[in-house]
Write a protein that holds these residues in place. Structure first.
Motif, PDB file in Angstrom:
ATOM      1  N   VAL A   1      42.196 111.724  15.807  1.00  0.00           N
ATOM      2  CA  VAL A   1      42.956 110.280  15.733  1.00  0.00           C
ATOM      3  C   VAL A   1      44.217 110.290  16.079  1.00  0.00           C
ATOM      4  N   ASP A   2      44.488 109.159  16.760  1.00  0.00           N
ATOM      5  CA  ASP A   2      45.942 108.851  16.970  1.00  0.00           C
ATOM      6  C   ASP A   2      47.113 108.935  15.924  1.00  0.00           C
ATOM      7  N   VAL A   3      48.105 109.517  15.909  1.00  0.00           N
ATOM      8  CA  VAL A   3      48.897 109.555  14.737  1.00  0.00           C
ATOM      9  C   VAL A   3      50.402 109.508  15.180  1.00  0.00           C
ATOM     10  N   ASP A   4      51.115 108.514  14.667  1.00  0.00           N
ATOM     11  CA  ASP A   4      52.564 108.164  14.822  1.00  0.00           C
ATOM     12  C   ASP A   4      53.178 109.107  13.923  1.00  0.00           C
ATOM     13  N   ARG A   5      54.136 109.934  14.562  1.00  0.00           N
ATOM     14  CA  ARG A   5      54.978 110.877  13.800  1.00  0.00           C
ATOM     15  C   ARG A   5      56.425 110.578  14.498  1.00  0.00           C
ATOM     16  N   TYR A   6      57.415 111.296  13.697  1.00  0.00           N
ATOM     17  CA  TYR A   6      58.856 111.378  14.239  1.00  0.00           C
ATOM     18  C   TYR A   6      58.794 112.537  15.339  1.00  0.00           C
ATOM     19  N   GLU A   7      59.590 112.192  16.465  1.00  0.00           N
ATOM     20  CA  GLU A   7      59.912 113.184  17.771  1.00  0.00           C
ATOM     21  C   GLU A   7      60.729 114.161  17.346  1.00  0.00           C
ATOM     22  N   ASN A   8      61.841 113.986  16.702  1.00  0.00           N
ATOM     23  CA  ASN A   8      62.702 115.110  16.188  1.00  0.00           C
ATOM     24  C   ASN A   8      62.817 115.103  14.680  1.00  0.00           C
ATOM     25  N   VAL A   9      62.977 116.220  14.048  1.00  0.00           N
ATOM     26  CA  VAL A   9      63.170 116.439  12.729  1.00  0.00           C
ATOM     27  C   VAL A   9      64.368 117.662  12.506  1.00  0.00           C
ATOM     28  N   THR A  10      65.106 117.523  11.556  1.00  0.00           N
ATOM     29  CA  THR A  10      65.809 118.473  10.931  1.00  0.00           C
ATOM     30  C   THR A  10      65.142 119.058   9.595  1.00  0.00           C
ATOM     31  N   VAL A  11      65.194 120.260   9.592  1.00  0.00           N
ATOM     32  CA  VAL A  11      64.082 120.815   8.222  1.00  0.00           C
ATOM     33  C   VAL A  11      65.159 121.854   7.407  1.00  0.00           C
TER      34      VAL A  11
ATOM     35  N   LEU B   1      63.661 120.502  15.075  1.00  0.00           N
ATOM     36  CA  LEU B   1      62.307 120.750  15.708  1.00  0.00           C
ATOM     37  C   LEU B   1      62.206 119.611  16.501  1.00  0.00           C
ATOM     38  N   ALA B   2      61.510 119.720  17.487  1.00  0.00           N
ATOM     39  CA  ALA B   2      61.499 118.599  18.437  1.00  0.00           C
ATOM     40  C   ALA B   2      59.944 118.580  19.195  1.00  0.00           C
ATOM     41  N   GLY B   3      59.440 117.700  19.568  1.00  0.00           N
ATOM     42  CA  GLY B   3      58.188 117.464  20.339  1.00  0.00           C
ATOM     43  C   GLY B   3      56.963 117.837  19.385  1.00  0.00           C
ATOM     44  N   GLU B   4      56.248 118.959  20.027  1.00  0.00           N
ATOM     45  CA  GLU B   4      54.991 119.308  19.606  1.00  0.00           C
ATOM     46  C   GLU B   4      55.304 120.305  18.249  1.00  0.00           C
ATOM     47  N   ALA B   5      56.682 120.982  18.405  1.00  0.00           N
ATOM     48  CA  ALA B   5      56.894 121.924  17.271  1.00  0.00           C
ATOM     49  C   ALA B   5      57.079 120.714  16.014  1.00  0.00           C
ATOM     50  N   ALA B   6      57.882 119.799  16.191  1.00  0.00           N
ATOM     51  CA  ALA B   6      58.097 118.721  15.088  1.00  0.00           C
ATOM     52  C   ALA B   6      56.905 118.127  14.563  1.00  0.00           C
ATOM     53  N   ARG B   7      56.047 117.866  15.347  1.00  0.00           N
ATOM     54  CA  ARG B   7      54.580 117.247  15.325  1.00  0.00           C
ATOM     55  C   ARG B   7      53.788 118.161  14.240  1.00  0.00           C
ATOM     56  N   THR B   8      53.862 119.490  14.555  1.00  0.00           N
ATOM     57  CA  THR B   8      52.850 120.605  13.985  1.00  0.00           C
ATOM     58  C   THR B   8      53.435 120.525  12.633  1.00  0.00           C
ATOM     59  N   PHE B   9      54.800 120.657  12.215  1.00  0.00           N
ATOM     60  CA  PHE B   9      55.413 120.928  10.906  1.00  0.00           C
ATOM     61  C   PHE B   9      55.220 119.711  10.155  1.00  0.00           C
ATOM     62  N   GLN B  10      55.195 118.378  10.736  1.00  0.00           N
ATOM     63  CA  GLN B  10      54.888 117.308  10.033  1.00  0.00           C
ATOM     64  C   GLN B  10      53.544 117.335   9.253  1.00  0.00           C
ATOM     65  N   HIS B  11      52.587 117.677  10.554  1.00  0.00           N
ATOM     66  CA  HIS B  11      51.518 117.813  10.090  1.00  0.00           C
ATOM     67  C   HIS B  11      50.903 118.765   8.721  1.00  0.00           C
ATOM     68  N   GLN B  12      51.570 120.125   8.575  1.00  0.00           N
ATOM     69  CA  GLN B  12      51.277 120.558   7.736  1.00  0.00           C
ATOM     70  C   GLN B  12      52.075 120.342   6.546  1.00  0.00           C
ATOM     71  N   LEU B  13      53.237 119.634   6.494  1.00  0.00           N
ATOM     72  CA  LEU B  13      53.901 118.998   5.391  1.00  0.00           C
ATOM     73  C   LEU B  13      53.201 118.174   4.713  1.00  0.00           C
ATOM     74  N   ASP B  14      52.523 117.470   5.445  1.00  0.00           N
ATOM     75  CA  ASP B  14      51.455 116.446   4.601  1.00  0.00           C
ATOM     76  C   ASP B  14      50.547 117.005   3.878  1.00  0.00           C
ATOM     77  N   TYR B  15      49.809 118.008   4.003  1.00  0.00           N
ATOM     78  CA  TYR B  15      49.124 118.862   3.504  1.00  0.00           C
ATOM     79  C   TYR B  15      49.824 119.304   1.986  1.00  0.00           C
ATOM     80  N   SER B  16      51.168 119.763   2.310  1.00  0.00           N
ATOM     81  CA  SER B  16      51.595 120.403   0.894  1.00  0.00           C
ATOM     82  C   SER B  16      51.981 119.273  -0.062  1.00  0.00           C
ATOM     83  N   PHE B  17      52.237 117.943   0.430  1.00  0.00           N
ATOM     84  CA  PHE B  17      52.467 116.664  -0.469  1.00  0.00           C
ATOM     85  C   PHE B  17      51.104 116.215  -0.469  1.00  0.00           C
TER      86      PHE B  17
END
Length: 268
Positions: free
Chosen positions: A95-105, A119-135
């Motif tokens: 599914v198409d998902v809207d996420r932040y393009e740049n994040v500071t962790v 983190l930026a781009g795909e790295a930022a997206r991957t991190f946010q995707h995994q953080l969703d699971y943690s929460f």
């Protein structure tokens, strides 16, 4: 040791992971299990909850290096991008998902040392995707109602009980933005005494008084709605009570400064 991955319809996906308090051998064993499971399933990233460990631990692979992010939080976000995502848990859905393009962790390593990274781009997206699971949520919580209903109808047992992912925009921010806009408008009136007649200056002063009265109303609305959202989105860093009180205090100081300008500068 390789561990089985959580798969739909396992309801443990909705558990909110606790912060790690002890950086001991058990934590190192958990991280080893996560890495072993990643290697066995050819994964580039994995959250601890995905192998049934209810702690905020994420491991991300970069080249041949596996980096653990313990007790990770987002402290700064910017930009938005929409891309198609797949989920280990809902393995038959993309599914198409809207996420932040740049994040500071900010996070801790396996020894308890604090770190931060951008983190930026795909790295930022991957991190946010995994953080969703943690929460306690998944990418399904980030799509609109129509798409969520389509996914629900597609799944054999429907969606697992809705989680509470941090939204991209909080309602409370509209109240804060409104207060700032009103104070900005008042500040703009500070240049008028140089150019207008005494009559216009009096009218400006009266208008500023009414605008000043509107700011506390917006601030109170911000504070109480923020408290409501803090209960709704307990996992979001920006929903912490200290953050809300701090933001309200900053706006209060700004209001006092603007009010002093009105009474000592704009007032005829």
């Amino acid at each position: 040791m390789i561990q089985p991955l959580l798969k739909y319809p396992d309801s443990r996906i909705r558990l909110i992971s606790a912060n790690v308090r002890f950086f001991n051998d058990e934590l190192h064993e958990w991280i080893t299990d996560i890495i072993d499971t990643m290697k066995a399933n050819d994964l580039d990233a994995l959250s601890a909850i995905m192998i049934g460990i209810q702690y905020n631990i994420i491991v991300i692979k970069n080249a041949d290096t596996y980096t653990p992010y313990v007790n990770a939080r987002l402290i700064k976000c910017s930009g938005n991008s929409t891309q198609t995502e797949r989920s280990i848990y809902y393995d038959a859905i993309s599914v198409d998902v809207d996420r932040y393009e740049n994040v500071t962790v900010i996070y801790e390593d396996e020894n308890g040392e604090s770190h931060h990274c951008d983190l930026a781009g795909e790295a930022a997206r991957t991190f946010q995707h995994q953080l969703d699971y943690s929460f306690g949520s998944t990418f399904v919580d980030r799509v609109d109602k129509e798409m969520k209903q389509r996914i629900n109808d597609h799944l054999e047992f429907g969606l697992i009980a809705n989680g509470s992912a941090c939204p991209m925009v909080f309602v409370r921010d509209y109240f804060k933005r409104g207060a700032k806009y009103v104070m900005g408008l008042i500040l703009a009136s500070f240049i008028l005494p140089f150019f207008v007649s005494p009559e216009i200056r009096t009218m400006t002063y009266t208008a500023d008084i009414y605008l000043l009265l509107a700011v506390p109303v917006l601030m109170v609305a911000y504070f109480f709605y923020a408290l409501y959202e803090s209960r709704l989105y307990k996992q979001c860093t920006s929903c912490q009570i200290g953050n809300i009180i701090g933001t309200t205090a900053i706006m209060s100081v700004q209001l006092i400064i603007v009010a002093l300008g009105v009474f000592f500068w704009v007032k005829p």
